[in-house]
Design a protein around this motif. Structure first.
Motif, PDB file in Angstrom:
ATOM      1  N   VAL A  46      35.561  11.050 -26.283  1.00 57.63           N
ATOM      2  CA  VAL A  46      35.077  12.435 -26.374  1.00 57.63           C
ATOM      3  C   VAL A  46      36.147  13.432 -26.797  1.00 57.63           C
ATOM      4  O   VAL A  46      35.836  14.584 -27.060  1.00 57.63           O
ATOM      5  CB  VAL A  46      34.417  12.886 -25.057  1.00 57.63           C
ATOM      6  CG1 VAL A  46      33.261  11.977 -24.695  1.00 57.63           C
ATOM      7  CG2 VAL A  46      35.413  12.961 -23.920  1.00 57.63           C
ATOM      8  N   GLY A  47      37.413  12.994 -26.845  1.00 54.27           N
ATOM      9  CA  GLY A  47      38.477  13.881 -27.259  1.00 54.27           C
ATOM     10  C   GLY A  47      38.771  14.953 -26.240  1.00 54.27           C
ATOM     11  O   GLY A  47      38.352  14.869 -25.074  1.00 54.27           O
ATOM     12  N   LYS A  48      39.516  15.962 -26.692  1.00 56.67           N
ATOM     13  CA  LYS A  48      39.839  17.117 -25.847  1.00 56.67           C
ATOM     14  C   LYS A  48      39.761  18.332 -26.754  1.00 56.67           C
ATOM     15  O   LYS A  48      40.545  18.445 -27.721  1.00 56.67           O
ATOM     16  CB  LYS A  48      41.249  16.974 -25.261  1.00 56.67           C
ATOM     17  CG  LYS A  48      41.655  18.127 -24.382  1.00 56.67           C
ATOM     18  CD  LYS A  48      43.048  17.908 -23.822  1.00 56.67           C
ATOM     19  CE  LYS A  48      43.458  19.083 -22.962  1.00 56.67           C
ATOM     20  NZ  LYS A  48      44.834  18.937 -22.473  1.00 56.67           N
ATOM     21  N   PRO A  49      38.824  19.232 -26.462  1.00 56.03           N
ATOM     22  CA  PRO A  49      38.654  20.392 -27.349  1.00 56.03           C
ATOM     23  C   PRO A  49      39.981  21.120 -27.612  1.00 56.03           C
ATOM     24  O   PRO A  49      40.729  21.412 -26.683  1.00 56.03           O
ATOM     25  CB  PRO A  49      37.685  21.298 -26.583  1.00 56.03           C
ATOM     26  CG  PRO A  49      36.915  20.351 -25.703  1.00 56.03           C
ATOM     27  CD  PRO A  49      37.907  19.277 -25.321  1.00 56.03           C
ATOM     28  N   GLY A  50      40.248  21.337 -28.876  1.00 56.09           N
ATOM     29  CA  GLY A  50      41.456  22.056 -29.278  1.00 56.09           C
ATOM     30  C   GLY A  50      42.711  21.207 -29.286  1.00 56.09           C
ATOM     31  O   GLY A  50      43.780  21.686 -29.658  1.00 56.09           O
TER      32      GLY A  50
END
Length: 102
Positions: free
Chosen positions: A71-75
């Motif tokens: 899901v990643g990490k926003p930014g």
């Protein structure tokens, strides 16, 4: 009658092709996969911090790493859940756990 015979003649090779075993997928080169995707931010193959954190000797759990990759990490980090299979993500985690200093 000729039309039916022609249709059957075409169908048999198509059926025979679908019954053939599928070729084995090439073995995953996780080092190459890591270098071409993760290596842009995790320097020295994940051994030192770059734009992203150092991954060698990470204290994060496998579940954390799996979730972050998916899901990643926003930014901070893009999500790779659509790009990688679960098996590829697991292979990346194994790769990260095996990282040793150069």
């Amino acid at each position: 009658m000729r039309t039916i015979a022609a249709a059957l003649a075409c169908a048999v090779p198509a059926f025979a092709q679908s019954a053939a075993p599928t070729p084995q997928a090439e073995p995953l080169d996780v080092q190459q996969l890591f270098a071409s995707t993760c290596g842009w931010c995790h320097s020295d193959a994940g051994r030192v911090a770059g734009k992203g954190p150092q991954l060698m000797d990470t204290q994060r759990s496998d579940d954390f790493l799996r979730n972050r990759i998916k899901v990643g990490k926003p930014g901070a980090m893009p999500a790779f859940g659509e790009a990688f299979t679960d098996a590829q993500i697991d292979a990346i985690i194994v790769y990260i756990r095996a990282l040793k200093p150069d």
